[in-house]
Design an enzyme around this catalytic site. Structure first.
Site, mmCIF file in Angstrom:
data_model
loop_
_atom_site.group_PDB
_atom_site.id
_atom_site.type_symbol
_atom_site.label_atom_id
_atom_site.label_comp_id
_atom_site.label_asym_id
_atom_site.label_seq_id
_atom_site.Cartn_x
_atom_site.Cartn_y
_atom_site.Cartn_z
ATOM 1 N N ASP A 98 0.780 -1.239 0.000
ATOM 2 C CA ASP A 98 0.000 0.000 0.000
ATOM 3 C C ASP A 98 0.808 1.284 0.000
ATOM 4 O O ASP A 98 0.306 2.335 0.383
ATOM 5 C CB ASP A 98 -0.897 -0.015 1.246
ATOM 6 C CG ASP A 98 -0.099 -0.216 2.525
ATOM 7 O OD1 ASP A 98 1.099 0.073 2.517
ATOM 8 O OD2 ASP A 98 -0.689 -0.661 3.528
ATOM 9 N N GLU A 120 0.219 -9.097 -1.273
ATOM 10 C CA GLU A 120 -0.499 -8.570 -0.099
ATOM 11 C C GLU A 120 -1.739 -7.781 -0.557
ATOM 12 O O GLU A 120 -2.010 -6.664 -0.114
ATOM 13 C CB GLU A 120 0.395 -7.693 0.791
ATOM 14 C CG GLU A 120 -0.118 -7.531 2.205
ATOM 15 C CD GLU A 120 0.754 -6.620 3.071
ATOM 16 O OE1 GLU A 120 0.634 -5.395 2.976
ATOM 17 O OE2 GLU A 120 1.557 -7.155 3.844
ATOM 18 N N HIS A 207 5.318 5.848 13.086
ATOM 19 C CA HIS A 207 5.704 6.646 11.914
ATOM 20 C C HIS A 207 4.555 7.107 11.029
ATOM 21 O O HIS A 207 4.757 7.906 10.125
ATOM 22 C CB HIS A 207 6.678 5.851 11.018
ATOM 23 C CG HIS A 207 5.988 4.740 10.258
ATOM 24 N ND1 HIS A 207 5.785 3.496 10.807
ATOM 25 C CD2 HIS A 207 5.445 4.698 9.021
ATOM 26 C CE1 HIS A 207 5.150 2.737 9.934
ATOM 27 N NE2 HIS A 207 4.928 3.441 8.842
ATOM 28 N N HIS A 240 12.172 5.824 13.417
ATOM 29 C CA HIS A 240 12.100 6.031 11.967
ATOM 30 C C HIS A 240 12.963 7.239 11.591
ATOM 31 O O HIS A 240 13.140 8.156 12.390
ATOM 32 C CB HIS A 240 10.624 6.289 11.607
ATOM 33 C CG HIS A 240 10.306 6.194 10.148
ATOM 34 N ND1 HIS A 240 10.664 7.173 9.254
ATOM 35 C CD2 HIS A 240 9.645 5.244 9.436
ATOM 36 C CE1 HIS A 240 10.239 6.820 8.050
ATOM 37 N NE2 HIS A 240 9.617 5.659 8.132
HETATM 38 C C1 UD1 Z 1 6.363 5.129 3.948
HETATM 39 C C2 UD1 Z 1 5.023 4.641 3.404
HETATM 40 C C3 UD1 Z 1 4.233 3.942 4.489
HETATM 41 C C4 UD1 Z 1 5.050 2.877 5.177
HETATM 42 C C5 UD1 Z 1 6.370 3.468 5.644
HETATM 43 C C6 UD1 Z 1 7.229 2.380 6.217
HETATM 44 C C7 UD1 Z 1 3.870 5.984 1.703
HETATM 45 C C8 UD1 Z 1 2.995 7.147 1.453
HETATM 46 N N1 UD1 Z 1 4.226 5.792 2.977
HETATM 47 O O1 UD1 Z 1 6.056 6.136 4.908
HETATM 48 O O2 UD1 Z 1 3.081 3.346 3.919
HETATM 49 O O3 UD1 Z 1 4.331 2.400 6.283
HETATM 50 O O4 UD1 Z 1 7.051 4.051 4.529
HETATM 51 O O5 UD1 Z 1 8.269 2.874 7.003
HETATM 52 O O6 UD1 Z 1 4.245 5.291 0.809
HETATM 53 N N2 UD1 Z 1 13.653 8.961 5.448
HETATM 54 C C9 UD1 Z 1 15.029 8.920 5.435
HETATM 55 N N3 UD1 Z 1 15.653 7.731 5.148
HETATM 56 C C10 UD1 Z 1 14.974 6.586 4.907
HETATM 57 C C11 UD1 Z 1 13.575 6.620 4.947
HETATM 58 C C12 UD1 Z 1 12.923 7.827 5.202
HETATM 59 O O7 UD1 Z 1 15.688 9.920 5.653
HETATM 60 O O8 UD1 Z 1 15.595 5.557 4.670
HETATM 61 C C13 UD1 Z 1 12.963 10.255 5.748
HETATM 62 C C14 UD1 Z 1 13.029 11.232 4.584
HETATM 63 O O9 UD1 Z 1 13.189 12.514 5.105
HETATM 64 C C15 UD1 Z 1 11.632 11.090 3.965
HETATM 65 C C16 UD1 Z 1 10.789 10.843 5.200
HETATM 66 O O10 UD1 Z 1 11.588 10.009 6.021
HETATM 67 O O11 UD1 Z 1 11.261 12.243 3.246
HETATM 68 C C17 UD1 Z 1 9.454 10.206 4.956
HETATM 69 O O12 UD1 Z 1 9.557 9.058 4.151
HETATM 70 P P1 UD1 Z 1 8.274 8.558 3.293
HETATM 71 O O13 UD1 Z 1 8.620 7.305 2.554
HETATM 72 O O14 UD1 Z 1 7.721 9.694 2.526
HETATM 73 O O15 UD1 Z 1 7.198 8.260 4.420
HETATM 74 P P2 UD1 Z 1 7.126 7.116 5.511
HETATM 75 O O16 UD1 Z 1 6.451 7.679 6.704
HETATM 76 O O17 UD1 Z 1 8.434 6.457 5.661
HETATM 77 N N1 UDP Z 2 11.536 -3.126 11.312
HETATM 78 C C1 UDP Z 2 12.928 -3.161 11.187
HETATM 79 N N2 UDP Z 2 13.684 -2.296 11.933
HETATM 80 C C2 UDP Z 2 13.136 -1.421 12.798
HETATM 81 C C3 UDP Z 2 11.720 -1.353 12.888
HETATM 82 C C4 UDP Z 2 10.954 -2.217 12.126
HETATM 83 O O1 UDP Z 2 13.463 -3.966 10.428
HETATM 84 O O2 UDP Z 2 13.893 -0.683 13.455
HETATM 85 C C5 UDP Z 2 10.732 -4.030 10.481
HETATM 86 C C6 UDP Z 2 9.610 -4.803 11.150
HETATM 87 O O3 UDP Z 2 10.066 -6.066 11.629
HETATM 88 C C7 UDP Z 2 8.600 -4.975 10.033
HETATM 89 C C8 UDP Z 2 8.793 -3.732 9.188
HETATM 90 O O4 UDP Z 2 10.058 -3.181 9.552
HETATM 91 O O5 UDP Z 2 8.946 -6.086 9.209
HETATM 92 C C9 UDP Z 2 7.708 -2.708 9.444
HETATM 93 O O6 UDP Z 2 8.036 -1.532 8.788
HETATM 94 P P1 UDP Z 2 7.352 -0.161 9.109
HETATM 95 O O7 UDP Z 2 6.782 -0.193 10.484
HETATM 96 O O8 UDP Z 2 8.353 0.889 8.783
HETATM 97 O O9 UDP Z 2 6.218 -0.060 8.002
HETATM 98 P P2 UDP Z 2 4.717 -0.617 7.877
HETATM 99 O O10 UDP Z 2 4.736 -2.087 8.100
HETATM 100 O O11 UDP Z 2 3.886 0.138 8.868
HETATM 101 O O12 UDP Z 2 4.330 -0.242 6.495
#
Ligand code: UD1
Ligand code: UDP
Length: 367
Positions: A98, A120, A207, A240
């Site tokens: 998603d 999924e 997050h 995060h």
């Molecule tokens: C995204 C997904 C969410 C998922 C989550 C898992 C969308 C809209 N959201 O949300 O569904 O649950 O990932 O974690 O697709 N950033 C870093 N380094 C990284 C990752 C993120 O610096 O490796 C920072 C960046 O500033 C980035 C911000 O996090 O702009 C947000 O990342 P983004 O992928 O937009 O949103 P998530 O909340 O991570």
């Molecule tokens: N996870 C990880 N390291 C962390 C926190 C979570 O590897 O520090 C793993 C966790 O076991 C799960 C996945 O990340 O498999 C969940 O990711 P996240 O919560 O970022 O996204 P969501 O599932 O809500 O989309």
């Protein structure tokens, strides 16, 4: 003739659930050509997972920006994928779950008239604002998909209710469960676990976009109050990388001596932390699936869940995002042994650990 399967993902949770599938697809060399394309919606958190599984993508769109919005991610992935798809012309594009990567990559494939397989498929809250934008993304991907790999029977029923063709739906289990049997080890050790030794360990993550700002502030205040009242508890929060999460956590949680905020853990570490924890507080989706397999109670800091199976199994409890209900549920789980015991039975509603193999065989067998 061999079928060319392109696997596309971009965030940490997609990588954790798609890498086992990439490895399973690669076992079928005679039938399948596998091409991996990452969007880089996440950078560091994606690369951690790729390293763990040893998966090296052929394409990397590298779209992440520090201040990315849904619009920038969508447009960068859509145009980047168009170029990759026009070059590779795969027979099928697999996207996961998603995220905005999944939606935009799937849409790019649809525009190129390339069939999409949704791994999924069929999860629903039926509330487009919760989780936001994920509920839209998963519904939209299911509109243009031709292959539905549903993790559970409930997901299959959701798809049937929307008029999807039963012949295109396969209940496979969730590929996220596949990794657990490899990652969790009896002899695992880590300095943070040594710090928590002799205490009940609470694992925290948060997050979700719709929780950024005040809801997250309320969650953190509730957590802090409970930690202050329980001397036998230690909490670890692998935070995060989103700066909007980090700033609220710094404001609300700094100076709490029973809590360590640490960088995101590699998935092997995180799974072992889960296995050693007393309970988990989270707004994550994937953690709601992994925790029941490990028999760990989870307080889900959200108003809705698309994972009702874990609630039915008794492991998950929805507690919303307000301070008082979180405080009360967290306190109760720590103070009432009977409530704790009821929530800490292991169950496997999300699969038996062989979902990737099943999907690979289905892709080899049908057209
Ligand atoms: C995204 C997904 C969410 C998922 C989550 C898992 C969308 C809209 N959201 O949300 O569904 O649950 O990932 O974690 O697709 N950033 C870093 N380094 C990284 C990752 C993120 O610096 O490796 C920072 C960046 O500033 C980035 C911000 O996090 O702009 C947000 O990342 P983004 O992928 O937009 O949103 P998530 O909340 O991570
Ligand atoms: N996870 C990880 N390291 C962390 C926190 C979570 O590897 O520090 C793993 C966790 O076991 C799960 C996945 O990340 O498999 C969940 O990711 P996240 O919560 O970022 O996204 P969501 O599932 O809500 O989309």
């Amino acid at each position: 003739m061999k079928k060319k399967v392109m696997v596309v993902f971009g965030t940490r949770p997609e990588a954790i659930k798609m890498c086992p599938l990439v490895l399973a697809l690669a076992e079928h060399k005679d039938e399948l050509d596998v091409v991996v394309c990452v969007t880089g919606q996440h950078r560091q958190m994606l690369d951690q997972v790729l390293g763990t599984f040893g998966v090296v993508p052929q394409y990397d769109l590298n779209v992440m920006r520090a201040d990315q919005t849904l619009t920038t991610i969508t447009s960068d992935v859509l145009s980047g994928m168009r170029d990759v798809l026009q070059k590779e012309r795969p027979d099928v594009v697999l996207v996961h779950g998603d995220t905005t990567t999944s939606f935009a990559a799937g849409l790019a494939a649809f525009y190129e008239r390339i069939p999409v397989g949704h791994v999924e498929a069929g999860l629903r809250t039926n509330n487009l604002l919760s989780p936001w934008p994920e509920e839209f993304n998963r519904q939209a991907v299911d509109v243009f998909s031709q292959w539905y790999f549903a993790p559970t029977e409930t997901a299959r029923e959701n798809l049937l209710r929307e008029g999807k063709d039963d012949a295109r739906i396969w209940v496979t289990g969730n590929t996220g469960i596949d990794a657990l049997s490899y990652t969790v080890r009896e002899d695992y050790d880590h300095p943070e676990l040594a710090w928590a030794e002799g205490h009940r360990l609470i694992l925290i993550t948060a997050h979700r976009r719709e929780n950024l700002g005040d809801p997250m502030r309320h969650m953190f205040r509730a957590i802090r109050r409970v930690l202050d009242e329980h001397g036998d508890v230690r909490a670890i929060y692998p935070i995060h990388m989103n700066p909007r999460v980090r700033s609220v956590a710094a404001e609300e949680l700094s100076g709490e001596e029973r809590l360590h905020i640490i960088d995101p853990l590699e998935v092997v570490d995180f799974h072992n932390f889960m296995a050693r924890s007393h309970m988990i507080l989270t707004d994550s989706g994937g953690i709601q699936e992994e925790a029941p397999s490990l028999g760990k109670p989870v307080l889900v800091m959200r108003d809705t869940t698309e994972r009702p199976e874990g609630v039915a199994a008794g492991t998950l409890r929805l507690v919303g995002t307000d301070e008082t209900p979180i405080y009360e549920a967290f306190s109760e789980l720590l103070d009432d042994d009977a409530v704790y015991r009821e929530m800490s039975h292991a169950a496997n509603p999300y699969g038996d650990g062989h979902a990737s193999e099943r999907i690979a065989k289905i892709l080899c067998g049908s057209n």
